[in-house]
Design a protein around this motif. Structure first.
Motif, PDB file in Angstrom:
ATOM      1  N   PRO A  48       0.793  -1.232   0.000  1.00  0.00           N
ATOM      2  CA  PRO A  48       0.000   0.000   0.000  1.00  0.00           C
ATOM      3  C   PRO A  48       0.823   1.277   0.000  1.00  0.00           C
ATOM      4  O   PRO A  48       0.319   2.340  -0.346  1.00  0.00           O
ATOM      5  CB  PRO A  48      -0.805  -0.110   1.303  1.00  0.00           C
ATOM      6  CG  PRO A  48       0.047  -0.945   2.205  1.00  0.00           C
ATOM      7  CD  PRO A  48       0.749  -1.925   1.303  1.00  0.00           C
ATOM      8  N   VAL A  65       1.005   8.421 -12.546  1.00  0.00           N
ATOM      9  CA  VAL A  65       1.029   8.190 -11.104  1.00  0.00           C
ATOM     10  C   VAL A  65      -0.250   8.682 -10.450  1.00  0.00           C
ATOM     11  O   VAL A  65      -0.806   8.020  -9.570  1.00  0.00           O
ATOM     12  CB  VAL A  65       2.249   8.881 -10.467  1.00  0.00           C
ATOM     13  CG1 VAL A  65       2.245   8.701  -8.959  1.00  0.00           C
ATOM     14  CG2 VAL A  65       3.539   8.335 -11.060  1.00  0.00           C
ATOM     15  N   ARG A  66      -0.739   9.849 -10.883  1.00  0.00           N
ATOM     16  CA  ARG A  66      -1.900  10.446 -10.219  1.00  0.00           C
ATOM     17  C   ARG A  66      -3.144   9.590 -10.365  1.00  0.00           C
ATOM     18  O   ARG A  66      -4.071   9.707  -9.586  1.00  0.00           O
ATOM     19  CB  ARG A  66      -2.144  11.850 -10.774  1.00  0.00           C
ATOM     20  CG  ARG A  66      -1.113  12.833 -10.263  1.00  0.00           C
ATOM     21  CD  ARG A  66      -1.467  14.270 -10.590  1.00  0.00           C
ATOM     22  NE  ARG A  66      -0.385  15.166 -10.153  1.00  0.00           N
ATOM     23  CZ  ARG A  66       0.309  15.971 -10.962  1.00  0.00           C
ATOM     24  NH1 ARG A  66       0.045  16.000 -12.246  1.00  0.00           N
ATOM     25  NH2 ARG A  66       1.263  16.746 -10.482  1.00  0.00           N
ATOM     26  N   GLY A  67      -3.198   8.709 -11.342  1.00  0.00           N
ATOM     27  CA  GLY A  67      -4.366   7.852 -11.503  1.00  0.00           C
ATOM     28  C   GLY A  67      -4.324   6.624 -10.616  1.00  0.00           C
ATOM     29  O   GLY A  67      -5.202   5.763 -10.721  1.00  0.00           O
ATOM     30  N   ARG A  68      -3.348   6.528  -9.734  1.00  0.00           N
ATOM     31  CA  ARG A  68      -3.162   5.331  -8.898  1.00  0.00           C
ATOM     32  C   ARG A  68      -2.919   5.724  -7.440  1.00  0.00           C
ATOM     33  O   ARG A  68      -2.452   6.826  -7.166  1.00  0.00           O
ATOM     34  CB  ARG A  68      -1.979   4.517  -9.438  1.00  0.00           C
ATOM     35  CG  ARG A  68      -2.257   3.918 -10.817  1.00  0.00           C
ATOM     36  CD  ARG A  68      -1.000   3.361 -11.460  1.00  0.00           C
ATOM     37  NE  ARG A  68      -1.358   2.560 -12.639  1.00  0.00           N
ATOM     38  CZ  ARG A  68      -1.576   3.077 -13.847  1.00  0.00           C
ATOM     39  NH1 ARG A  68      -1.469   4.379 -14.053  1.00  0.00           N
ATOM     40  NH2 ARG A  68      -1.907   2.293 -14.871  1.00  0.00           N
ATOM     41  N   PRO A  69      -3.213   4.821  -6.504  1.00  0.00           N
ATOM     42  CA  PRO A  69      -3.033   5.130  -5.069  1.00  0.00           C
ATOM     43  C   PRO A  69      -1.568   5.079  -4.670  1.00  0.00           C
ATOM     44  O   PRO A  69      -1.132   4.217  -3.894  1.00  0.00           O
ATOM     45  CB  PRO A  69      -3.841   4.028  -4.368  1.00  0.00           C
ATOM     46  CG  PRO A  69      -3.798   2.875  -5.329  1.00  0.00           C
ATOM     47  CD  PRO A  69      -3.807   3.475  -6.714  1.00  0.00           C
ATOM     48  N   VAL A  70      -0.819   5.998  -5.228  1.00  0.00           N
ATOM     49  CA  VAL A  70       0.641   6.012  -5.071  1.00  0.00           C
ATOM     50  C   VAL A  70       1.060   7.440  -4.774  1.00  0.00           C
ATOM     51  O   VAL A  70       0.470   8.388  -5.300  1.00  0.00           O
ATOM     52  CB  VAL A  70       1.295   5.527  -6.390  1.00  0.00           C
ATOM     53  CG1 VAL A  70       2.778   5.783  -6.394  1.00  0.00           C
ATOM     54  CG2 VAL A  70       1.006   4.062  -6.630  1.00  0.00           C
ATOM     55  N   TRP A  71       2.065   7.615  -3.929  1.00  0.00           N
ATOM     56  CA  TRP A  71       2.596   8.943  -3.667  1.00  0.00           C
ATOM     57  C   TRP A  71       3.492   9.376  -4.822  1.00  0.00           C
ATOM     58  O   TRP A  71       4.202   8.572  -5.422  1.00  0.00           O
ATOM     59  CB  TRP A  71       3.424   8.944  -2.371  1.00  0.00           C
ATOM     60  CG  TRP A  71       2.590   8.927  -1.133  1.00  0.00           C
ATOM     61  CD1 TRP A  71       2.236   7.846  -0.384  1.00  0.00           C
ATOM     62  CD2 TRP A  71       2.009  10.066  -0.490  1.00  0.00           C
ATOM     63  NE1 TRP A  71       1.470   8.226   0.682  1.00  0.00           N
ATOM     64  CE2 TRP A  71       1.308   9.591   0.636  1.00  0.00           C
ATOM     65  CE3 TRP A  71       2.021  11.440  -0.752  1.00  0.00           C
ATOM     66  CZ2 TRP A  71       0.622  10.435   1.504  1.00  0.00           C
ATOM     67  CZ3 TRP A  71       1.332  12.289   0.103  1.00  0.00           C
ATOM     68  CH2 TRP A  71       0.642  11.784   1.219  1.00  0.00           C
ATOM     69  N   LEU A  72       3.448  10.667  -5.118  1.00  0.00           N
ATOM     70  CA  LEU A  72       4.285  11.238  -6.169  1.00  0.00           C
ATOM     71  C   LEU A  72       5.132  12.350  -5.585  1.00  0.00           C
ATOM     72  O   LEU A  72       4.626  13.292  -4.989  1.00  0.00           O
ATOM     73  CB  LEU A  72       3.433  11.800  -7.306  1.00  0.00           C
ATOM     74  CG  LEU A  72       4.166  12.574  -8.405  1.00  0.00           C
ATOM     75  CD1 LEU A  72       5.130  11.661  -9.156  1.00  0.00           C
ATOM     76  CD2 LEU A  72       3.175  13.218  -9.374  1.00  0.00           C
ATOM     77  N   VAL A  73       6.444  12.206  -5.740  1.00  0.00           N
ATOM     78  CA  VAL A  73       7.387  13.246  -5.342  1.00  0.00           C
ATOM     79  C   VAL A  73       8.129  13.643  -6.611  1.00  0.00           C
ATOM     80  O   VAL A  73       8.722  12.792  -7.270  1.00  0.00           O
ATOM     81  CB  VAL A  73       8.383  12.718  -4.271  1.00  0.00           C
ATOM     82  CG1 VAL A  73       9.416  13.780  -3.946  1.00  0.00           C
ATOM     83  CG2 VAL A  73       7.637  12.287  -3.019  1.00  0.00           C
ATOM     84  N   ARG A  74       8.088  14.924  -6.971  1.00  0.00           N
ATOM     85  CA  ARG A  74       8.660  15.354  -8.246  1.00  0.00           C
ATOM     86  C   ARG A  74       9.856  16.267  -8.055  1.00  0.00           C
ATOM     87  O   ARG A  74       9.756  17.306  -7.403  1.00  0.00           O
ATOM     88  CB  ARG A  74       7.609  16.109  -9.069  1.00  0.00           C
ATOM     89  CG  ARG A  74       6.449  15.278  -9.524  1.00  0.00           C
ATOM     90  CD  ARG A  74       5.624  16.037 -10.537  1.00  0.00           C
ATOM     91  NE  ARG A  74       6.354  16.181 -11.793  1.00  0.00           N
ATOM     92  CZ  ARG A  74       6.014  17.029 -12.755  1.00  0.00           C
ATOM     93  NH1 ARG A  74       4.986  17.829 -12.596  1.00  0.00           N
ATOM     94  NH2 ARG A  74       6.707  17.102 -13.866  1.00  0.00           N
TER      95      ARG A  74
END
Lengths: 243, 119
Positions: A48, A65-74
């Motif tokens: 998770p 990434v935004r379409g999935r339950p995932v954190w995004l760090v750019r």
């Protein structure tokens, strides 16, 4: 110790506590939008806490990434895989990760290999579990790449110390204590060797675990060239002299 | 004196003087400025008196003055290159830290999680 499943169907550690809930998977990514979606779908089914570190990609990585339950760090600019990895490790540690896994975004790694990597850590046998394609499988690996990787193993043994069978595998796991002992400041591909040196110097226990690394035409096209490997070796030696 | 000396000795002396002036005006660090001034001054002396490099080389057991100047130039060049490399590494580390902090501050989660909310 046998691995069991928790009530959520995800891998559990000894004592029944959810290993998955305490583990974070760090996925450094640079222009891998075409393959990243499938990679993330495979990971989130079991884990998770996944964070993608987008290292200044010019492609639609953020949208994937935004379409999935995932954190995004750019990252605002491209710094290198080493920098992305350190960013992801810091992010996960700040969120209380007990175990951390690094996982490539190009589809070469198998999400099913994450649980076996975490097993020795959860059992307290080691602080680092390093994936090895030469203990596991590497279907499709060209002979030149195999030779280059063998040379890298020899270089690592001579320069840094640890006796490994696969010194440049992005699939690895570590405990919180292990991650806190690392300080990756080589931003580009040299980080892999720096990481091994720091693991060796930390005195913490490590093990190698068989994993599968799949080679495709796309992943080989984007992979490291021999000339890059030579530059990397020269830079590592220079850093060793200067520090 | 030949034409080369007539042209370059004044230029090198002027460069040395400008380096000292920058130190006095605080535009450059004292150690760095004095090093540059000394370097230009030595270069001016070597151009003005070519026999000086031979005498200096003989002190170190090197027969030819031009060999002595070459060896010193190589060593000085290596020092400058390594210094610049060290500076670029420090700048890279600083840039990385800034980019990293900004990236973590703006982290967000997508999909079915707690919404696309900042970390």
């Amino acid at each position: 110790m046998a691995r069991t499943e928790g009530t959520d169907g995800r891998p559990a550690a000894a004592g029944g506590a959810s290993l998955a809930a305490r583990s974070w998977v760090v996925v450094p990514s640079f222009n891998e939008a075409a393959r990243l979606g499938a990679v993330l779908d495979g990971l989130v089914a079991l884990w998770p806490n996944v964070v993608v570190v987008d290292d200044g990609s010019a492609d639609p990585t953020p949208e994937v990434v935004r379409g999935r339950p995932v954190w995004l760090v750019r990252h605002a600019v491209n710094l290198g895989q080493g920098a992305a990895l350190q960013t992801g490790l810091r992010f996960a540690l700040e969120r209380g990760a007990a175990f951390l896994v690094t996982f490539d975004a190009d589809g070469q790694h198998d999400p099913a290999d994450v649980a076996p990597l975490l097993a020795p850590l959860a059992e307290g046998r080691a602080d680092f579990a390093l994936g090895s394609r030469f203990l596991g499988e590497a279907p499709g690996i060209p002979w030149a790449r195999r030779l280059l990787l063998r040379c890298a193993v020899l270089f690592t043994r001579v320069v840094h110390g640890p006796k490994l069978t696969d010194s440049h595998n992005g699939l690895r796991a570590m405990t919180r204590r292990g991650a806190e002992a690392l300080r990756i400041d080589m931003n580009r591909m040299e980080h892999a060797s720096q990481l091994l040196e720091q693991i060796h110097r930390s005195g913490l226990a490590w093990v190698e675990v068989p994993v599968t690394v799949r080679y495709t035409r796309d992943s080989l096209a984007k992979g490291q060239r021999t000339s890059s490997a030579l530059k990397m070796a020269a830079r590592l030696l220079l850093e060793k002299v200067l520090r | 004196m030949n034409l080369f000396q007539w042209v370059f000795v004044p230029l090198l002396v002027l460069s040395s003087a400008l380096s000292l002036l920058r130190v006095l005006r605080g535009r450059v660090g004292r150690r760095e400025g004095l090093a540059w001034a000394a370097g230009w001054g030595v270069a001016a002396a070597l151009v003005a008196d070519p026999g000086l490099s031979v005498r200096m080389g003989n002190l170190f057991g090197i027969g030819r003055g031009v060999d002595f100047v070459l060896y010193v130039s190589v060593i000085a060049g290596a020092y400058v290159a390594l210094s610049l490399y060290g500076r670029s590494r420090r700048l890279e580390a600083a840039l990385t830290e800034v980019v990293r902090q900004l990236a973590i501050e703006k982290a967000c989660r997508g999909g079915d999680g707690p919404g696309a909310s900042p970390a």
